[in-house]
Scaffold this motif. Structure first.
Motif, short mmCIF file in Angstrom:
data_model
loop_
_atom_site.label_atom_id
_atom_site.label_comp_id
_atom_site.label_asym_id
_atom_site.label_seq_id
_atom_site.Cartn_x
_atom_site.Cartn_y
_atom_site.Cartn_z
N TYR A 120 0.87 -1.16 -0.02
CA TYR A 120 0.04 -0.05 0.11
C TYR A 120 0.97 1.19 0.10
N THR A 171 -8.16 -0.05 5.18
CA THR A 171 -7.44 0.71 6.26
C THR A 171 -8.63 0.68 7.19
N LYS A 189 -13.25 3.22 -3.95
CA LYS A 189 -13.16 2.91 -2.69
C LYS A 189 -14.60 3.03 -1.89
C1 QVQ Z 1 -7.11 4.51 2.39
C2 QVQ Z 1 -7.65 9.19 5.38
C3 QVQ Z 1 -7.50 6.37 3.68
C4 QVQ Z 1 -6.35 5.60 3.08
C5 QVQ Z 1 -5.21 5.36 3.91
C6 QVQ Z 1 -5.38 6.27 4.94
C7 QVQ Z 1 -6.42 7.43 4.54
C8 QVQ Z 1 -6.90 7.93 5.54
O1 QVQ Z 1 -7.22 3.32 2.67
O2 QVQ Z 1 -7.96 4.96 1.45
O3 QVQ Z 1 -7.33 9.93 4.21
O4 QVQ Z 1 -7.94 9.98 6.48
O5 QVQ Z 1 -7.42 7.17 6.62
#
Ligand code: QVQ
Ligand code: ZN
Length: 327
Positions: A120, A171, A189
């Motif tokens: 990632y 996440t 997503k």
């Molecule tokens: C994801 C945010 C989201 C990202 C990883 C960290 C990102 C996050 O999985 O798309 O932007 O607040 O948590």
């Protein structure tokens, strides 16, 4: 016809409603943004200048750039603060940070085999990413997003994270202390958001733990004995596609997944500091109560020196005095 289907979403035993989906020029957008309510915004053209950002294009223009890449032994990338890892706790995370050139990352993405550690890329966009990519970056629709910062009196833009995720990566549920405009460039997503008022249903780790701000609940296999109120959690869901922007309000919990069998995803977030509190008004907003709880945990942790003593002191204060039930 959406570019995705329900079979690409992971299945959870969680109730949720839909996040409102509005066109960028709908007047309701500003009222939701300024009231810390999530909204999926269409047509803003925030990142239209970079819809060509795929692995090949970025490999061509930032191949030797050293990038932060999380590596996980499963599909979950639970963030942790390395500065909070102390010898007094055993901490064995399944995901770990690594750094590699973009070229190496792209190669490993293309040759990835099921069962291998998942990747990632989570790289802050700054001048080190090369002039070509910077040139694209300056072409974002900054007028639009900075007009939202102004209207809602958010604080300064702190950073933009370039996120390139394998399909199916997750996440896990957590909150951030910043306002977030999350833009998808490629792929889809799925987000499940929970308001700060559901803090009690999501059981975030203690502030001093490396997993500070992360929910303790494993959505894939919730432990209802340890976290009984999780069954009462009720979320808000959105699937965010190319050119969509999702507003994730400060202190709102969010679970994020790249759709399964949807190919890799490319996203960019825009994190803004919280705005100044002009006047304290009662009743306090839920996110303000979360900030107060964080400060109480931090203050007690520092005053007692050992964070492990915080829980027993809070119990002493509360049990039989603020609540009759035995905790
Ligand atoms: C994801 C945010 C989201 C990202 C990883 C960290 C990102 C996050 O999985 O798309 O932007 O607040 O948590
Ligand atoms: Zn986040």
């Amino acid at each position: 016809m959406a570019g995705w289907n329900n079979n690409q979403l992971r299945k959870y035993n969680i109730k949720f409603e839909k996040i409102p989906v509005l066109q960028h020029d709908d007047p309701k957008v500003n009222s939701l943004l300024c009231n810390n309510k999530p909204v999926l915004i269409k047509g803003s053209k925030l990142v239209s200048s970079v819809l060509n950002w795929d692995l090949d294009y970025l490999q061509k223009h930032m191949s030797s750039v050293c990038c932060n890449v999380m590596v996980s032994t499963n599909h979950k990338f639970k963030y942790y603060d390395q500065k909070k890892i102390t010898p007094s706790i055993t901490f064995k995370p399944q995901s770990r940070p690594s750094s590699m050139t973009f070229s190496e990352f792209a190669e490993r993405m293309k040759t990835w085999k099921k069962g291998a550690p998942r990747l990632y890329l989570q790289q802050t966009l700054n001048n080190s990413i090369g002039h070509h990519v910077v040139r694209d970056f300056v072409m974002f629709n900054w007028d639009w997003v900075m007009s939202k910062q102004k209207i809602c009196k958010w604080g300064a833009l702190t950073s933009n994270l370039l996120l390139i995720s394998q399909e199916g990566n997750i996440t896990p549920c957590h909150y951030d202390e910043q306002q977030n405009m999350f833009a998808v460039v490629k792929g889809y997503k799925r987000f499940i958001l929970f308001p700060p008022s559901q803090f009690e249903c999501l059981y975030p780790h203690p502030v001093h733990h490396p997993y500070d701000r992360q929910s303790q609940v494993d959505f894939d296999n919730p432990n209802y004995t340890m976290f009984p109120k999780f069954k009462d959690a009720c979320g808000y869901e959105a699937v965010v596609g190319p050119e969509d922007v999702l507003y994730i309000p400060i202190y709102w919990f969010h679970h994020v997944e790249s759709l399964m069998s949807g190919g890799y995803t490319v996203s960019i977030n825009f994190w803004f500091k919280a705005g100044p509190i002009e006047k304290i008004e009662y009743p306090l907003q839920d996110y303000q109560k979360m900030a107060i709880m964080r400060n109480v945990e931090k203050m007690l942790g520092e005053a007692l020196h050992d964070p492990n003593d915080v829980g027993s002191m809070l119990r002493t204060i509360v049990v039989g005095r603020y609540t009759s039930e035995e905790l």
